[in-house]
Design a protein around this motif. Structure first.
Motif, PDB file in Angstrom:
ATOM      1  N   PRO A  18      47.204 -18.791  -4.899  1.00  0.00           N
ATOM      2  CA  PRO A  18      45.787 -18.416  -5.014  1.00  0.00           C
ATOM      3  C   PRO A  18      45.108 -18.199  -3.663  1.00  0.00           C
ATOM      4  O   PRO A  18      44.112 -17.460  -3.584  1.00  0.00           O
ATOM      5  CB  PRO A  18      45.168 -19.600  -5.768  1.00  0.00           C
ATOM      6  N   ILE A  19      45.654 -18.847  -2.602  1.00  0.00           N
ATOM      7  CA  ILE A  19      45.096 -18.657  -1.265  1.00  0.00           C
ATOM      8  C   ILE A  19      45.687 -17.413  -0.612  1.00  0.00           C
ATOM      9  O   ILE A  19      44.964 -16.522  -0.145  1.00  0.00           O
ATOM     10  CB  ILE A  19      45.353 -19.890  -0.384  1.00  0.00           C
ATOM     11  N   THR A  20      47.018 -17.342  -0.573  1.00  0.00           N
ATOM     12  CA  THR A  20      47.660 -16.223   0.121  1.00  0.00           C
ATOM     13  C   THR A  20      47.387 -14.889  -0.562  1.00  0.00           C
ATOM     14  O   THR A  20      47.135 -13.877   0.090  1.00  0.00           O
ATOM     15  CB  THR A  20      49.170 -16.453   0.206  1.00  0.00           C
ATOM     16  N   GLY A  21      47.413 -14.884  -1.889  1.00  0.00           N
ATOM     17  CA  GLY A  21      47.207 -13.632  -2.613  1.00  0.00           C
ATOM     18  C   GLY A  21      45.810 -13.074  -2.465  1.00  0.00           C
ATOM     19  O   GLY A  21      45.591 -11.864  -2.653  1.00  0.00           O
ATOM     20  N   THR A  22      44.857 -13.936  -2.097  1.00  0.00           N
ATOM     21  CA  THR A  22      43.468 -13.489  -1.962  1.00  0.00           C
ATOM     22  C   THR A  22      43.306 -12.428  -0.880  1.00  0.00           C
ATOM     23  O   THR A  22      42.471 -11.516  -1.016  1.00  0.00           O
ATOM     24  CB  THR A  22      42.567 -14.695  -1.665  1.00  0.00           C
ATOM     25  N   ALA A  32      38.315 -17.845 -11.022  1.00  0.00           N
ATOM     26  CA  ALA A  32      38.794 -16.664 -11.744  1.00  0.00           C
ATOM     27  C   ALA A  32      40.304 -16.711 -11.922  1.00  0.00           C
ATOM     28  O   ALA A  32      40.833 -16.406 -12.999  1.00  0.00           O
ATOM     29  CB  ALA A  32      38.381 -15.399 -10.995  1.00  0.00           C
ATOM     30  N   ILE A  33      41.034 -17.093 -10.869  1.00  0.00           N
ATOM     31  CA  ILE A  33      42.500 -17.130 -10.933  1.00  0.00           C
ATOM     32  C   ILE A  33      42.973 -18.199 -11.902  1.00  0.00           C
ATOM     33  O   ILE A  33      43.807 -17.946 -12.794  1.00  0.00           O
ATOM     34  CB  ILE A  33      43.080 -17.366  -9.530  1.00  0.00           C
ATOM     35  N   PHE A  34      42.449 -19.422 -11.755  1.00  0.00           N
ATOM     36  CA  PHE A  34      42.933 -20.533 -12.583  1.00  0.00           C
ATOM     37  C   PHE A  34      42.450 -20.411 -14.028  1.00  0.00           C
ATOM     38  O   PHE A  34      43.192 -20.743 -14.964  1.00  0.00           O
ATOM     39  CB  PHE A  34      42.483 -21.868 -11.981  1.00  0.00           C
ATOM     40  N   ALA A  85      44.591 -17.817 -15.706  1.00  0.00           N
ATOM     41  CA  ALA A  85      45.922 -18.359 -15.969  1.00  0.00           C
ATOM     42  C   ALA A  85      45.906 -19.300 -17.171  1.00  0.00           C
ATOM     43  O   ALA A  85      46.805 -19.252 -18.033  1.00  0.00           O
ATOM     44  CB  ALA A  85      46.437 -19.081 -14.729  1.00  0.00           C
ATOM     45  N   ALA A  86      44.892 -20.155 -17.259  1.00  0.00           N
ATOM     46  CA  ALA A  86      44.798 -21.073 -18.396  1.00  0.00           C
ATOM     47  C   ALA A  86      44.590 -20.314 -19.702  1.00  0.00           C
ATOM     48  O   ALA A  86      45.186 -20.653 -20.739  1.00  0.00           O
ATOM     49  CB  ALA A  86      43.654 -22.057 -18.161  1.00  0.00           C
ATOM     50  N   PHE A  87      43.749 -19.296 -19.654  1.00  0.00           N
ATOM     51  CA  PHE A  87      43.495 -18.484 -20.843  1.00  0.00           C
ATOM     52  C   PHE A  87      44.773 -17.795 -21.329  1.00  0.00           C
ATOM     53  O   PHE A  87      45.082 -17.805 -22.534  1.00  0.00           O
ATOM     54  CB  PHE A  87      42.419 -17.444 -20.508  1.00  0.00           C
ATOM     55  N   LEU A  88      45.540 -17.230 -20.408  1.00  0.00           N
ATOM     56  CA  LEU A  88      46.769 -16.530 -20.786  1.00  0.00           C
ATOM     57  C   LEU A  88      47.870 -17.502 -21.193  1.00  0.00           C
ATOM     58  O   LEU A  88      48.725 -17.154 -22.020  1.00  0.00           O
ATOM     59  CB  LEU A  88      47.236 -15.647 -19.625  1.00  0.00           C
ATOM     60  N   MET A  89      47.859 -18.697 -20.637  1.00  0.00           N
ATOM     61  CA  MET A  89      48.852 -19.702 -21.025  1.00  0.00           C
ATOM     62  C   MET A  89      48.696 -20.066 -22.504  1.00  0.00           C
ATOM     63  O   MET A  89      49.683 -20.248 -23.231  1.00  0.00           O
ATOM     64  CB  MET A  89      48.703 -20.943 -20.157  1.00  0.00           C
ATOM     65  N   ILE A  90      47.451 -20.139 -22.938  1.00  0.00           N
ATOM     66  CA  ILE A  90      47.205 -20.412 -24.362  1.00  0.00           C
ATOM     67  C   ILE A  90      47.429 -19.163 -25.191  1.00  0.00           C
ATOM     68  O   ILE A  90      48.025 -19.203 -26.279  1.00  0.00           O
ATOM     69  CB  ILE A  90      45.762 -20.935 -24.549  1.00  0.00           C
ATOM     70  N   GLU A 147      43.385  -5.210 -17.716  1.00  0.00           N
ATOM     71  CA  GLU A 147      44.275  -5.664 -16.656  1.00  0.00           C
ATOM     72  C   GLU A 147      43.982  -7.128 -16.323  1.00  0.00           C
ATOM     73  O   GLU A 147      42.945  -7.676 -16.705  1.00  0.00           O
ATOM     74  CB  GLU A 147      44.099  -4.796 -15.405  1.00  0.00           C
ATOM     75  N   LEU A 148      44.913  -7.766 -15.566  1.00  0.00           N
ATOM     76  CA  LEU A 148      44.707  -9.154 -15.171  1.00  0.00           C
ATOM     77  C   LEU A 148      43.431  -9.284 -14.339  1.00  0.00           C
ATOM     78  O   LEU A 148      42.671 -10.246 -14.508  1.00  0.00           O
ATOM     79  CB  LEU A 148      45.917  -9.652 -14.377  1.00  0.00           C
ATOM     80  N   ALA A 149      43.181  -8.314 -13.451  1.00  0.00           N
ATOM     81  CA  ALA A 149      41.969  -8.369 -12.639  1.00  0.00           C
ATOM     82  C   ALA A 149      40.716  -8.308 -13.498  1.00  0.00           C
ATOM     83  O   ALA A 149      39.703  -8.952 -13.175  1.00  0.00           O
ATOM     84  CB  ALA A 149      41.965  -7.218 -11.633  1.00  0.00           C
ATOM     85  N   ASP A 150      40.761  -7.586 -14.602  1.00  0.00           N
ATOM     86  CA  ASP A 150      39.596  -7.499 -15.482  1.00  0.00           C
ATOM     87  C   ASP A 150      39.298  -8.842 -16.138  1.00  0.00           C
ATOM     88  O   ASP A 150      38.140  -9.218 -16.312  1.00  0.00           O
ATOM     89  CB  ASP A 150      39.827  -6.430 -16.552  1.00  0.00           C
ATOM     90  N   VAL A 151      40.356  -9.570 -16.497  1.00  0.00           N
ATOM     91  CA  VAL A 151      40.165 -10.918 -17.054  1.00  0.00           C
ATOM     92  C   VAL A 151      39.551 -11.837 -16.008  1.00  0.00           C
ATOM     93  O   VAL A 151      38.635 -12.620 -16.287  1.00  0.00           O
ATOM     94  CB  VAL A 151      41.507 -11.483 -17.561  1.00  0.00           C
ATOM     95  N   GLU A 152      40.050 -11.737 -14.770  1.00  0.00           N
ATOM     96  CA  GLU A 152      39.516 -12.570 -13.693  1.00  0.00           C
ATOM     97  C   GLU A 152      38.052 -12.239 -13.416  1.00  0.00           C
ATOM     98  O   GLU A 152      37.240 -13.137 -13.166  1.00  0.00           O
ATOM     99  CB  GLU A 152      40.358 -12.363 -12.434  1.00  0.00           C
ATOM    100  N   HIS A 153      37.716 -10.957 -13.462  1.00  0.00           N
ATOM    101  CA  HIS A 153      36.315 -10.570 -13.240  1.00  0.00           C
ATOM    102  C   HIS A 153      35.413 -11.181 -14.303  1.00  0.00           C
ATOM    103  O   HIS A 153      34.308 -11.651 -13.996  1.00  0.00           O
ATOM    104  CB  HIS A 153      36.181  -9.047 -13.267  1.00  0.00           C
TER     105      HIS A 153
END
Length: 690
Positions: free
Chosen positions: A70-74, A116-118, A121-126, A186-192
């Motif tokens: 989450p840090i490096t990818g930012t 947004a990242i976490f 991830a939690a939403f998609l894990m479920i 997209e994943l970014a749209d979920v994070e937004h």
């Protein structure tokens, strides 16, 4: 020896100025660019790099224990072309930093990005545990970029906007989030979406029920149009959202066509606050929801048959969610939709011009108050007061200050705004003074549109160099045998009245547009026995020029002074006739005991100062364009010969979004009889003279 060249101050350099005002935002941009160069992401997509899985964040990275991602990818960007929108999105962080400081901006960015990242991830894990292909596919995706943090900053920046732009900004953010999440997915749209939700929970700046009725209607109008556009776009373009992928033109085109027809039917009604439009929209929203539920049941029972007969239902499911959200919004703001068609504001208990005159005599008024007695105005009773206004092109234009006791002005302003907005009109106050400006509702804007030129008559003496123009005109008039007479139009014989009409018609005939009205009177208004005429009679008995003066009353029917309205002169007559008429009028009014004489304000002739803003500067440019047609600035310069003091004349309006409609309404109020051809001819004339 030449003078040394001045060295520009380093503080004025754009980069140094940006470092001083938004250092955190500049640092973020610098890090993104440095990382882009070091990693090659500026020319090679990061997705194609071998090291991408080691630095990218997402559910797979967290499940495999890569906690640092989450840090490096930012600070990486997925593709070279994505750098453009990414860097532009930092503007939200810049705004927050300039308004609330670097620390707050970094907190919004950092917590927004991590949340947004976490949360995604939690939403998609479920979601991947369910029979949900979209969530299962997205749960395997890795991503990079700071868009979660920058979106949080954009949402925070919107929360800092002044009303009503704050709510409008939130509507734009919501529309963007809905389109990107439900139709792109997209994943970014979920994070937004999670970043926006976080800011909403923290800031609580979207409080739609605390906005004005008019704003609630405007949001409903924009939202339903956006719904229609979204449905059409999803029918024409491919989508891949939570409800599954769709191909172009494979959606339910009949549903979209019916929805579009209903939207076109109710949109204007929602903007005007009509109850029937609100009810019909609620019903149709409920129909969409019931249709979606019915489709779910039918596709579960017979999926093959339904695909063959109905088509792809994914778009219907996605848009049904949007209809559901809109349904909830309409219920929340239901009080905004109580306007009735055909109800004429002020008609139920309207006042007559005689009542208005009596009110002005009883409680006094400003220099423009007598214009409230003119034909074409309507009156809204507001407790102890009356607000004169015209309704033009959906705009309720209140003229001058509300009438009645001075203490009643705030209540009159509040009542006028509430009633007009309740009827779906845009309210504004035109040519009002400082008392009304001070009583305007919170969040309203004021714009100085003219300066009232007032000559104080107590102790008036035409002495000194500043009065030389007036003295010369009076002395020349005496030498040339001119006669000055203060009178009324009804007291003059038929021959004089005919001369006045001929002079006036000749003046109007020289214009490409008809004679202006509203705050500019005609001979019709001069027929009022309370209005006085100043005549300049030549030795041969001809009228060389005339003025009309409107009364200015103080409380108790006391004549405080007079306001100049008409100014007309005969071609080829006495040269300085206007100076002669105004100087002679001032002398006689002073002898009668009047306190003041207003020469009125020339519209659009106010010299805007830089601190008055962009709109004031634009009005100045408009004044220059209209100068060849109406000569507002020349008139203003002429009035300076009489050494007046200036009091600002204001236009009050809710926000800049109303100015286009207000300008159109004022144009029609001033030129109610002008044709499209006359407007076009005047425009061509202005272009030629420029």
């Amino acid at each position: 020896m030449s003078a040394p060249t001045a060295t520009p101050s380093p503080a004025r350099h754009p980069i140094l100025r940006a470092l001083r005002t938004a250092p955190a935002s500049v640092a973020l941009v610098a890090i993104l660019l440095i990382v882009g160069v070091a990693g090659g992401g500026l020319w090679t997509p990061a997705l194609e790099q071998e090291w991408f899985p080691a630095i990218a964040y997402g559910l797979p990275a967290l499940e495999e224990g890569r906690w640092w991602t989450p840090i490096t990818g930012t600070f990486f960007v997925a593709s070279p072309w994505v750098y453009v929108p990414t860097l532009l999105s930092v503007a939200g962080m810049v705004f927050v930093e300039m308004r609330r400081g670097s620390r707050v901006a970094m907190l919004y960015f950092g917590f927004g990005q991590l949340f947004a990242i976490f949360a995604a991830a939690a939403f998609l894990m479920i979601g991947q545990l369910l029979p949900w292909p979209w969530a299962q596919e997205l749960a395997q995706v890795l991503d990079v970029g700071p868009s979660g943090g920058t979106m949080a900053c954009i949402a925070a920046a919107v929360g800092l906007f002044a009303a009503p732009w704050r709510q409008r900004g939130w509507v734009i953010v919501f529309v963007y989030a809905a389109i990107s999440l439900f139709l792109l997915g997209e994943l970014a749209d979920v994070e937004h979406a999670f970043a926006i939700a976080l800011v909403l929970m923290v800031d609580r700046s979207f409080r739609i029920q605390r906005t004005t009725i008019r704003e609630q209607r405007l949001i409903a109008f924009v939202s339903i149009l956006a719904l229609g556009v979204i449905q059409i776009l999803t029918l024409l373009l491919p989508t891949d959202g939570p409800f599954g992928p769709t191909a172009p033109l494979e959606g339910p085109w009949l549903d979209v066509a019916i929805d579009a027809a209903v939207i076109l039917l109710v949109a204007r009604g929602l903007r005007l606050g009509r109850g029937w439009a609100w009810v019909l929209t609620l019903i149709w929203s409920a129909v969409n929801l019931l249709l979606a539920l019915t489709l779910v049941v039918l596709f579960v029972i017979a999926p093959a048959d339904m695909h063959e007969t109905y088509g792809d239902p994914d778009v219907s499911f996605a848009t049904s969610v949007l209809w559901a959200l809109f349904f909830v919004y309409l219920l929340m703001v239901r009080r905004a939709f109580r306007a009735r068609r055909g109800k004429r504001l002020g008609a139920a208990a309207g006042a007559s011009s005689d009542e208005v005159k009596n009110l002005i005599r009883a409680d006094g008024g400003g220099t423009l108050s007598w214009m409230a007695t003119w034909e074409g105005l309507r009156y809204l009773r507001t407790g102890e007061g009356i607000v004169p206004f015209q309704e033009r092109l959906g705009v309720a234009i209140a003229l001058a200050d509300p009438l009645g006791p001075a203490a009643s002005i705030p209540a009159s302003v509040e009542e006028f705004v509430r009633r007009t907005e309740g009827e779906g009109l845009i309210p504004c106050f035109f040519s009002c003074g400082t008392p009304t400006r001070d009583a305007m509702p919170a969040g309203w804007r004021s714009l100085v549109i003219a300066d009232d030129t007032i000559v104080d008559l107590e102790g008036l003496a035409f002495t000194g160099k500043s009065w030389s123009y007036v003295r010369q005109a009076l002395n020349r008039g005496a030498r040339d045998g001119m006669t000055f007479r203060l009178t009324t139009l009804g007291a003059e014989p038929w021959g004089v009245r005919q001369q006045l009409r001929a002079i006036s018609e000749s003046w109007v005939g020289d214009k490409g547009l008809p004679e202006m009205r509203f705050t500019l009177g005609t001979l019709q208004e001069a027929e009022d026995p309370e209005v006085r005429l100043a005549l300049a009679i030549s030795p041969s008995g001809d009228v060389d020029g005339f003025l009309s003066w409107l009364p200015v009353f103080g409380p108790g029917g006391v004549h405080r002074g007079w306001t100049l309205d008409l100014m007309r002169r005969r071609d080829g007559g006495f040269g300085p006739v206007m100076e002669y008429l105004i100087g002679s009028s001032a002398r006689d009014f002073a002898e009668e005991g009047a306190e003041l004489m207003s020469l009125s304000g020339a519209p659009l002739a106010h010299e805007a100062r830089p601190e008055e803003g962009v709109i004031a500067q634009l009005l100045g440019e408009l004044s220059q364009s209209l100068e060849p047609v109406y000569g507002f600035r020349s008139l203003h310069r002429f009035k300076t010969k009489f050494n007046p003091r200036y009091e600002p004349i204001h236009l009050l309006y809710r926000d800049e979004g109303d100015l286009t409609r207000i300008a159109a309404g004022l144009t029609r109020a001033f030129l109610p009889d002008a044709t499209l051809r006359q407007f076009a001819a005047a425009g061509v004339d202005m272009i030629r003279r420029d």
